[in-house]
Design an enzyme around this catalytic site. Structure first.
Site, short mmCIF file in Angstrom:
data_model
loop_
_atom_site.label_atom_id
_atom_site.label_comp_id
_atom_site.label_asym_id
_atom_site.label_seq_id
_atom_site.Cartn_x
_atom_site.Cartn_y
_atom_site.Cartn_z
N HIS A 1 -3.00 2.75 -14.71
CA HIS A 1 -4.30 3.25 -15.14
C HIS A 1 -4.59 4.64 -14.60
CE1 HIS A 1 -4.71 1.15 -11.31
NE2 HIS A 1 -5.74 1.94 -11.03
N ASP B 1 0.82 -7.98 -4.53
CA ASP B 1 -0.06 -7.18 -3.69
C ASP B 1 -1.43 -7.84 -3.53
OD1 ASP B 1 -0.73 -6.85 -6.31
OD2 ASP B 1 -0.68 -4.66 -6.31
N ASP C 1 3.93 1.44 -12.39
CA ASP C 1 3.09 1.37 -11.20
C ASP C 1 1.85 2.24 -11.39
OD1 ASP C 1 2.52 0.80 -8.34
OD2 ASP C 1 2.88 2.96 -8.15
#
Length: 1609
Positions: free
Chosen positions: A617, A736, A614
């Site tokens: 980055h 999402d 999750d």
């Protein structure tokens, strides 16, 4: 588990990883001494070693070897910096290879943290493999690969400085995990009808290996699945829909927001999942049990999110461990951000008292609130965190000055500088403390003691403390100016961001509409979680920064740390329910947090088959690396995927490499139209294009020893590695993101969902996408549960997904790796093909980017050449209402109907090109519709691929070198000569003319095409359009041995034309050509010497230049009566006719091209042919089939045939040198001297035609011919050229026809030439009337050129040695010395040259020593050199002193002439001054005559360059480089660095070969050019490949080979 791998039943222990930073000093160890982890129980690495050491199993498949070529510095090429390797079902080999002699091979050591010696993986422990040090053989290291993971490697090697070690660039290889699932039965019946769940895609007992491309992942939000006791219904639904893995959003205990990603307790599962009370283990056992059911009963692997960046704002452990978050206590720069955040909360609670609106309805409300809050913010006086308190600073300075505690200023002189300059100096000093730290009000201050010293040094004229303090204030005012500006900028940005967020959150139509503003629901989201256990808890300790994200942020920059001011500037789009975790640089910075999260990660790894990282980055790289390392200790075959938002493919790749991410999540809905979507499908899902060549054409087979040093030889298939792009997990839509209805149209779900399944990659979907949910569901607020619709009428697109997901798995397991994507308007056609069977599937999808339309759109009929297609199924989706369901308990999709299509009949057709099938889209095919077809190639020739490569070795292995010249090369001129003009090189439309008619001509473009599967290349397009290239095969009747070759090609091309469709023609053409090339090349190498046979690629590529230059050309024979093979000087200019075979070029080239490669017979024939033409003691420079030995002025001018020209002074000495080399190198070489040579001309040297009875009327032995050369020179050679005058040479002045050569018996040197002729290789004659250079040579070199002196000395020394042993029938020459004729022995003559050489040629470094040498000090341009000529003619004495690359020739053939120290220094100068990228400059750049750009067409008035007069006055020639390298190697090992360590010299010299090596590999002519212009620039007038340029490099490499052999002994 894979073959040879045992299941490790014991639970491995996991320790907290130690950061690489803290252990860097002890990160490597050698292979011999590497500490090995305990091997009980066996690790996968141990089992891999055991496999390679085990005996061969019956029927064992060939080993797979993947070869990774490194660059010269030991690092991977940019395109190969990331390598993705397949799962190690059976251990295989990663072969790392590097060119011999490259910098990285200098005591090179390959290092990797893959456990090559067995044991457990440890990122900080490196195994070493020493690179072989042989300069003549390939450098390869074979690494046993046995398990999954992410690994780094590099090469460490010696630098140029003493004791310097260089670490090369890092590369990474990631090994895919081994995933296994229950097998499934086919989804289609034998009639291609989808089977029902009872008989189609039914789980089998056996398990199968699941490549990553076979994953079909369904994302489910666990809190919407209900109790675990109900999960089996979801499993059954996912299995029936064809999925192979479920992605669960986090199952851990959720925080107060109820978001799955706001985890309250990482070590416990959420209690809402369980029927009863959660067990003491936090529910772990029950979760593992239900996932086991999913895996074993439903064939579903498990994937879960691992959340490393944050924890829930109400995590109870934050109270005990507030150091786990970022607070002003541990991150002081957050203090002003906390003040601002607290002020915002307090402001939100007082709106009514301020007369401000608490509900935002209009923009005016926003403006009012922001205006009021701006005043609040101003009153905070946050500027005090930025600037110095001037008043306080003044008092501090005065106090120090009063106490006389000043610290003297030790920096640069500052007296007299301006206030601005002083401020600038201060900013870069340590006097000002706390700049930009924002840690406290007026935290920026000075070191008063140092400041007082600074101000005293600056204002030396002041002594009064008050005056000095005032001066200090003036300096601080200047320093404060930009600090105030910084505060103003920070304040403005913060207010702008608050306003924007307020507008979005409470006013924007698409925003969350947060409602009334209160203290609990403040103006904007709070940036800090206040978690103090008591009301009076220290807010600096217990106020923890919330996590979030920032637009376009640097993913490697932690935005909670300086220099980021994101929290102060309110740049973070914050998640108020999540506290950002503070890991520091390693476990030592936050031990509890590292231990806690490591336990969380390893627990998940033991439970789940894969991780989705999750917020990857924003995860600190070192944290992700350490946590995944710990997870992989528990589960080595852990699958890891992530979605990155770095905004850069390069940055994406960094995360993939470092973390070992197996798949990057890509999303179909990122395509904004059909064209962009088709691009995404092609890039991430096409696999390989249909007709790919790489695997078929680039693989090779060999037998290799065990990489462990123990074990049997194994057959292996070697595949070169190109580098990898991150593997894709292609979602139609992630969980999402907005729904299809919102982003495109609801109908598009069917077409996009179908297209995704045709991707040769991992694929993914979400339940809401399949069930046609109308909008994005809120992970936080949504409380409803999923409806299990299975495959019922209201199941959305599930019934289509079932078929296509199942087909996706079947296609991956069946190797349908080739694909094609075609887009036309809103249509996308995607196909998959099994390359071996040519069976496939084709999907036609009408995308639905536009809403509210049923229009069919337009797509052209789809023609499938030589391919039959059969309809399987088709469907469209009919949305009956777009109203959102009002069900309060259950999540439901849009009302809809999945409409099945009637079968589509695919008609067959035939046109001039071929038979075809034609798919026509029905009239009713609205957006979202899809059709699925099965395809198969009509009359597929299943054995074609095997046939086209068959018998190649038998056919090409029996060819001789001359036949191989025809097969591999032949330039246009050679081919036209051989075929009487019938054939030349092939011209490919859009590409141009090939360089060669033979295989190399085709291979140059094909190498690129095959390596990159570039099927859009002009050659591929040409092949698809027709069979012209295949028809380019003929039967050359002049070489009967080639009939079988021609037939071999014809048989294969005929069969390709008959059975392969046009789209496969490029593949099969490439397969034939590449197979033939490999066999022909192998045949060449196997006929060569051991030096070539065992040599590296560069040696073998150069050896192929011998084949390139040596062929049968009817117009250029060594025998006037019949065609025989001859050596071309260069191509393309010297391809055929009288201009092909040059005497000087032949004898400079024969040693390298023929003698070092083992073609002694070819060398012998050339020696005898030229020896037969001896006249005047000279040989002609052009042979012209021995019919009319001639000279030409220059090949690029209008050729003027000049009969019987014997004016080449150096050629006979090159021939004698080559005879010497032959005698020394060839078996029974001495016998050559006894060979009888028929003489082309009568004894009186009268010119006669070759077939005149006086021609060949008498004979001499070769020994007698050698003696004649020496004798004629000893007595002097004086004649005027036959037919002298304009008819012979229209450019030469009359004096130039006079040939005069004499020996000076005082020095033994041979002098010759005059100012108007040019008798050495530097033979350019001036011809510009306009510039006044007509008849004036560019480089006369009259006198005693240094290379001739060296060649003469070499010949004399050799002959003296033979004569003294009775192996040469003469003792010396008759000469007139001091007026008397007498015998001068070879030794006497040699001794004369030896005694005079240094005195005549050397120019000393010290002018004081000039009197010891024969020189004119006034003419010296550069010292420490050897003259190019001794005794240049009157008026040209200066040319003696020109620094040119000819002296290394003399050094090579007669090194004894040179003082070793003098010689080495001259070579070092040449290395610095003359050496160029592909050769040697022909003149010192400091010379006034230096002109490095050669252009023979230049007809200007510039005498230096007109008509190319500067041919040898600066342009860089290739062939002198080899002599320079040989000389340098010799002299440096005598008195230089090589005397102590020859490897130092060899490495240094091999640097000079890096560019020639690259040029040879990449240039279409596959050779080394004749010359280049300045700094290696291409010279248009040069031959693209020149015999002597390649030859002398082979000479050097052969010398290195001999040195290696001696060292080895």
């Amino acid at each position: 588990m894979g073959k040879g791998r045992k299941v490790n039943k014991s639970k491995p222990s996991v320790s907290i990883p130690i950061s690489a930073r803290s252990k860097s000093s002890a990160s490597t160890s050698s292979a011999g001494s590497s500490p090995i982890s305990p091997v009980t129980p066996k690790t996968p690495a141990d089992e891999g070693i055991e496999f390679f050491q085990s005996p061969l199993a019956p029927g064992e498949a060939p080993l797979r070897v993947y070869e990774l070529r490194l660059d010269i510095d030991g690092g991977p090429h940019k395109d190969r910096s990331y390598i993705r390797l397949p799962p190690a079902y059976v251990p295989y080999i990663l072969r790392v290879s590097i060119d011999a002699g490259t910098p990285a091979s200098m005591n090179g050591v390959f290092k990797t943290n893959f456990p090559l010696d067995g044991g457990k993986f440890n990122r900080a422990r490196f195994t070493e493999r020493k690179l072989p040090s042989d300069f003549s053989k390939p450098i390869q290291i074979d690494l046993p690969i046995s398990h999954a993971g992410a690994f780094v490697f590099w090469v460490e090697y010696d630098g140029e400085l003493p004791s310097q070690r260089i670490k090369g660039r890092e590369g990474y290889f990631n090994v895919d995990p081994v995933l296994r699932i229950k097998g499934r039965s086919p989804i289609l019946s034998s009639e291609l009808s989808p089977l029902p769940p009872s008989s189609g895609a039914v789980l089998q007992k056996d398990t199968v290996n699941l490549p990553l491309d076979g994953l079909s992942i369904l994302t489910v939000v666990s809190k919407w699945m209900g109790l675990m006791s109900e999960w089996k219904n979801h499993f059954a639904e996912a299995k029936d829909r064809g999925y192979t893995m479920l992605h669960y959003t986090p199952l851990q205990e959720r925080g107060e927001s109820d978001s799955p990603y706001s985890i309250r307790d990482q070590l416990k599962y959420d209690p809402s999942m369980f029927d009863g009370k959660r067990q003491a283990d936090g529910g772990k056992e029950k979760v593992e049990a239900i996932l086991k059911v999913a895996r074993e009963e439903y064939g579903l692997l498990s994937l879960t999110d691992v959340v490393l960046n944050h924890t829930a704002n109400d995590s109870p452990w934050l109270v005990d461990h507030p150091e786990s978050g970022f607070s002003p206590a541990n991150s002081p720069h957050l203090t002003p951000a906390l003040e601002l955040d607290s002020a915002m909360i307090e402001f939100s609670s007082s709106l009514a008292s301020r007369g401000l609106p608490s509900i935002v309805n209009t923009q005016q409300d926003v403006d009012a609130l922001i205006g009021a809050f701006r005043t609040v913010m101003k009153d905070l006086n946050l500027w005090q965190y930025h600037v110095l308190d001037v008043a306080r600073e003044k008092e501090s300075i005065k106090a120090v000055l009063a106490l006389k505690k000043t610290s003297p200023w030790t920096g640069p002189s500052i007296a007299g500088k301006s206030i601005v300059e002083l401020a600038e100096v201060l900013r870069g000093s340590n006097v000002i403390i706390g700049l930009a730290e924002l840690s406290s009000r007026f935290g920026v201050h000075s070191d008063a003691n140092a400041a007082s010293g600074f101000i005293q040094a600056a204002f030396v004229e002041l002594s009064d403390p008050d005056a000095l303090a005032d001066a200090w204030v003036r300096v601080l005012d200047v320093i404060n100016v930009p600090l105030y500006q910084e505060w103003e900028e920070d304040t403005k940005i913060a207010m702008d961001n608050i306003k924007n967020r307020l507008t979005y959150a409470r006013l924007d139509e698409n925003g969350p509409k947060l409602g009334e503003i209160t203290k609990a629901n403040p103006l904007v989201e709070t940036y800090f979680t206040r978690c103090g256990p008591k009301p009076d808890s220290d807010p600096l300790v217990y106020s923890l920064a919330n996590n979030g994200w920032i637009w376009a942020a640097d993913p490697l920059q932690n935005f909670a740390l300086l220099p980021s001011k994101a929290y102060l500037r309110r740049e973070v789009i914050v998640w108020g329910d999540c506290v950002k975790l503070r890991y520091g640089s390693g476990p030592e910075d936050n031990p509890w947090l590292w231990s806690h999260i490591t336990s969380y990660v390893t627990s998940l790894a033991a439970t789940f088959d894969g991780f989705r990282i999750d917020n990857c980055h924003s995860t600190p790289l070192h944290v992700g690396v350490s946590m995944l390392d710990a997870a992989r200790v528990v589960k080595p075959d852990l699958y890891v995927c992530a979605e990155l938002f770095t905004g850069s493919e390069e940055m994406d790749l960094l995360f993939v490499k470092r973390l070992g991410i197996n798949s990057l999540i890509r999303e179909s809905y990122n395509g904004w139209d059909a064209k962009e979507y088709s691009r995404l499908l092609y890039r991430h899902g096409v696999g390989k294009p249909v007709g790919s060549m790489d695997e078929a054409c680039l693989t090779s087979t060999e037998e290799i020893p065990s990489p462990t040093g123990k074990g049997p030889l194994r057959k292996a298939v070697v595949t070169p590695l190109n580098g990898s792009m991150p593997h894709a997990l292609l979602y139609n839509l992630t969980h999402d993101n907005e729904s299809p209805l919102h982003k495109r149209s609801a109908e598009d779900a069917l077409s996009t969902g179908a297209l995704v399944t045709f991707s040769y990659s991992a694929i993914g979907s979400v339940k809401g996408f399949d069930d046609l949910y109308p909008k994005l569901l809120n992970l936080v607020g949504e409380k409803r549960k999923y409806e299990v619709t299975g495959l019922e009428e209201d199941s959305g697109i599930a019934r289509v997904k079932r078929v296509l997901n199942s087909l996706h798995l079947e296609m991956v397991l069946g190797g349908y790796e080739e694909g094609h994507v075609h887009q036309e308007n809103d249509y996308i056609v995607s196909s998959r093909v099994q390359p071996g069977t040519q069976k496939g599937y084709l999907l036609v999808a009408h995308t639905g980017f536009a809403k509210d339309t049923k229009d069919r759109g337009y797509i052209s009929p789809i023609k499938l050449r030589r391919t039959r297609a059969k309809f399987i199924m088709g469907a469209s989706i009919d949305i009956t209402s777009y109203n959102v369901s009002a069900d309060a308990k259950t999540l439901k999709g849009l009302p809809h109907k999945l409409v099945e299509m009637s079968p589509v009949v695919v008609p067959q057709g035939l046109d001039d090109e071929s038979p075809y099938s034609e798919i026509i889209v029905p009239e009713y095919f609205p957006p979202g519709s899809i059709m699925l077809f099965e395809t198969h190639l009509q009359d597929h020739d299943a054995s074609l691929e095997e046939f086209v490569v068959s018998n190649s070795q038998e056919i090409f292995g029996n060819l001789g070198l001359v036949e191989l010249n025809v097969v591999l090369y032949r330039a246009d001129g050679e081919e036209r000569d051989a075929t009487n003009g019938q054939f030349g090189v092939y011209d490919v439309p859009g590409l141009g003319r090939l360089t060669y008619c033979g295989l190399e001509g085709w291979m140059h473009p094909l190498r690129h095409i095959m390596r990159h599967n570039d099927l859009g290349h002009p050659l591929c397009e040409h092949l698809r359009k027709g069979t012209w290239s295949l028809d380019y095969v003929y039967d050359p009747d002049d070489l009967p041995n080639l009939k079988n070759v021609a037939q071999w090609f014809k048989d294969r091309f005929d069969r390709i034309k008959a059975t392969a469709p046009p789209f496969l023609r490029p593949k099969y053409f490439a397969l034939v050509i590449s197979e033939a090339y490999k066999a022909a090349r192998r045949s060449v190498v196997e006929q060569c010497s051991e030096f070539v046979l065992t040599g590296h690629d560069f040696t073998q590529d150069l050896a192929l230049c011998a084949i390139q230059m040596y062929g049968l050309v009817k117009s250029a024979s060594l025998d006037p009566s019949k065609p025989t093979p001859s050596l071309a000087a260069g191509l393309p200019h010297f391809a055929a006719g009288w201009a092909r075979c040059w005497g000087r070029d032949v004898f400079i080239s024969l040693r390298g091209l023929f003698l070092t490669t083992g073609n002694f017979e070819g060398a012998r024939k050339h020696i005898l042919a030229f020896a037969s033409t001896l006249k005047h003691g000279l040989i002609p420079n052009l042979l012209d089939s021995v019919r009319k030995p001639r000279q030409v002025r220059h090949y690029l001018d209008v050729f003027i045939i000049i009969d019987c020209r014997y004016n080449s002074r150096d050629s006979p000495w090159w021939m004698v040198q080559n005879i010497q080399d032959y005698v020394k190198m060839a078996p029974d070489g001495l016998a050559l001297l006894s060979e009888v040579v028929p003489r082309r001309f009568p004894k009186d040297e009268t010119w006669v035609e070759w077939d005149d009875k006086r021609a060949y009327a008498y004979s001499s032995t070769l020994a007698e011919i050698i003696q004649e050369i020496l004798q004629r020179h000893a007595m002097g050679i004086h004649f005027r050229e036959y037919n002298a005058g304009p008819n012979l040479d229209m450019q030469m002045r009359d004096e130039g026809f006079n040939i005069d050569i004499d020996v000076d018996w005082k020095t033994g040197l041979i002098f010759g030439g005059n100012a108007f002729n040019c008798g050495t290789w530097m033979d350019k004659m001036g011809e510009s009337q306009k510039a006044g250079t007509k008849g004036q040579p560019g480089t006369p070199r009259d006198g005693a050129p240094i290379e001739i002196t060296g060649l003469v000395k070499s010949a004399l020394t050799w002959l003296d040695g033979l004569s003294s042993k009775g192996k040469f029938p003469f003792k010396g020459v008759q000469a007139i010395v001091d007026g008397k004729e007498r015998l001068v022995t070879y030794k006497e003559w040699a001794d004369l040259i030896q005694a005079s050489f240094e005195k005549c040629y050397y120019v000393p470094l010290d002018a004081a020593e000039d009197t010891k040498y024969n020189l004119d000090s006034k003419l010296v341009n550069r010292r420490g050199i050897y003259k190019d000529v001794y005794g240049s003619g009157e008026g040209r004495e200066w040319s003696d002193y020109q620094f040119r690359p000819n002296f290394p020739i003399a050094m090579t053939v007669a090194p004894e002439l040179f003082d070793s120290q003098h010689g080495l220094h001259a070579l070092q100068l040449a290395d610095k001054v003359l050496r160029s990228p592909l050769g040697m400059k022909t003149l010192d750049p400091s010379d006034m005559q230096y002109r490095p750009i050669y252009d023979n067409s230049n007809d200007s008035t510039d005498a230096a360059i007109a008509k190319g007069l500067n041919y040898h006055n600066g342009p860089e020639w290739g062939w002198p480089l080899g002599f320079f390298l040989r000389a340098y190697l010799d002299f440096d090992t005598r008195v230089g660095a090589g005397k102590k360590d020859i490897k130092v010299t060899l490495h240094r010299l091999h640097q000079a070969l890096l560019i020639p090596r690259e040029h040879l590999q990449n240039d279409p002519w596959a050779g080394i050019p004749e010359l280049t212009n300045a700094d290696g620039q291409h010279c248009f007038d040069s031959c693209n490949t020149q015999a002597w340029s390649a030859s002398t490099l082979l000479d050097f490499l052969e010398t290195v080979h001999e040195v290696n052999a001696k060292v080895a002994k």
